[in-house]
Write an enzyme that holds these catalytic residues in place. Structure first.
Site, PDB file in Angstrom:
ATOM      1  N   ALA A  64       0.846  -1.188   0.000  1.00 51.73           N
ATOM      2  CA  ALA A  64       0.000   0.000   0.000  1.00 51.73           C
ATOM      3  C   ALA A  64       0.885   1.242   0.000  1.00 51.73           C
ATOM      4  O   ALA A  64       2.064   1.192   0.354  1.00 51.73           O
ATOM      5  CB  ALA A  64      -0.902  -0.005   1.231  1.00 51.73           C
ATOM      6  N   GLY A 107       0.013  -5.004   0.950  1.00 56.81           N
ATOM      7  CA  GLY A 107      -1.228  -5.007   0.193  1.00 56.81           C
ATOM      8  C   GLY A 107      -1.066  -5.577  -1.202  1.00 56.81           C
ATOM      9  O   GLY A 107      -2.023  -6.115  -1.769  1.00 56.81           O
ATOM     10  N   GLU A 110      -1.506  -9.202  -0.741  1.00 57.70           N
ATOM     11  CA  GLU A 110      -2.919  -9.482  -0.468  1.00 57.70           C
ATOM     12  C   GLU A 110      -3.775  -9.345  -1.720  1.00 57.70           C
ATOM     13  O   GLU A 110      -4.755 -10.066  -1.892  1.00 57.70           O
ATOM     14  CB  GLU A 110      -3.417  -8.561   0.638  1.00 57.70           C
ATOM     15  CG  GLU A 110      -2.797  -8.891   1.997  1.00 57.70           C
ATOM     16  CD  GLU A 110      -3.166  -7.896   3.069  1.00 57.70           C
ATOM     17  OE1 GLU A 110      -3.701  -8.322   4.103  1.00 57.70           O
ATOM     18  OE2 GLU A 110      -2.906  -6.687   2.874  1.00 57.70           O
ATOM     19  N   GLU A 130       3.729  -5.700   7.565  1.00 57.51           N
ATOM     20  CA  GLU A 130       2.864  -4.737   8.256  1.00 57.51           C
ATOM     21  C   GLU A 130       3.190  -4.587   9.741  1.00 57.51           C
ATOM     22  O   GLU A 130       3.164  -3.475  10.280  1.00 57.51           O
ATOM     23  CB  GLU A 130       1.390  -5.142   8.087  1.00 57.51           C
ATOM     24  CG  GLU A 130       0.821  -4.898   6.701  1.00 57.51           C
ATOM     25  CD  GLU A 130       1.027  -6.056   5.757  1.00 57.51           C
ATOM     26  OE1 GLU A 130       0.416  -6.050   4.660  1.00 57.51           O
ATOM     27  OE2 GLU A 130       1.807  -6.989   6.092  1.00 57.51           O
TER      28      GLU A 130
END
Length: 247
Positions: A64, A107, A110, A130
């Protein structure tokens, strides 16, 4: 719509989506989330298999966008910005293939987990850093990753942030194939070539059956099979098969 963070190519039998923020290593920002939602809306309205990949620089997605993530609040977390998108991708009517070249982190990993099938290049790696940034992997990794690779390995990756290289990802079942970078897209397209030979309705119902929650089996399969058994497509395909066999 005009895309700023993606390159989208709609072919007759598939949609190819490339993440395209090379200056940010394809970090997933709000604009990319919005544009991927727009792609999903199109594929929900007019279903086709999707091939999702990175750019031409050997990067799938480096996570992200940290600059945006740092400013997000508890209210943003509860909105499920990325998790809602990845769940929507997972629920697309027809199969999705993630072709991962290079890093798929945070992310970005994911996002790949949200696809039905993952293939990667030999220089790829997956990771969930994370916890080192003071948060958790909140867009699916805490439950999709254990389902994909087993609880022990998933917890190791989530707790330590260790990067999982391509060959280990293959052994763990996270990806179905590892190929050289120059062969990645042709391999992924070959998978979709095989997928589109199947009945679109059978594909949709097979995906629903595989993804049905625990306890729903075999009821989902029985209902889906009942629909397919009465379809004209089933009769035509089986008739063609028998005619070829009898020649």
């Amino acid at each position: 719509m005009e895309f700023r963070t993606l390159r989208v190519e709609r072919r007759p039998d598939r949609t190819v989506v490339r993440l395209d923020r090379p200056e940010k290593r394809n970090a997933i920002d709000q604009a990319m989330v919005d544009e991927l939602h727009a792609v999903c809306e199109t594929l929900e309205r007019d279903p086709a298999p999707m091939l999702l990949t990175g750019g031409d620089d050997g990067v799938f997605a480096a996570g992200a966008d940290i600059a945006q993530l740092r400013e997000r609040t508890s209210a943003d977390a509860l909105r499920g910005i990325n998790s809602g998108l990845f769940a929507r991708i997972r629920a697309l009517p027809l199969p999705t293939v993630a072709a991962v070249d290079g890093p798929a982190l945070g992310g970005g990993a994911e996002l790949a987990y949200g696809c039905d099938i993952r293939v990667c290049s030999s220089r790829s790696f997956f990771g969930q850093p994370e916890a080192r940034l003071g948060i958790l992997a909140g867009a699916g990794a805490t439950w999709r990753l254990p389902a994909l690779v087993g609880e022990s390995l998933a917890k190791e990756l989530l707790f330590t942030g260790r990067r999982l290289p391509a060959e280990e990802a293959l052994r763990a079942g996270l990806v179905s194939a590892v190929v050289e970078p120059g062969e990645l897209l042709s391999h992924a397209h070959g998978l979709i070539d095989d997928i589109v030979k199947a009945s679109p309705t059978a594909l949709r119902l097979t995906k629903l059956a595989v993804d049905a929650p625990a306890g729903a089996h075999p009821h989902v399969e029985l209902a889906a099979q009942a629909l397919l058994f009465d379809s004209r497509d089933k009769r035509d395909r089986m008739t063609a098969f028998l005619e070829r066999r009898d020649r």
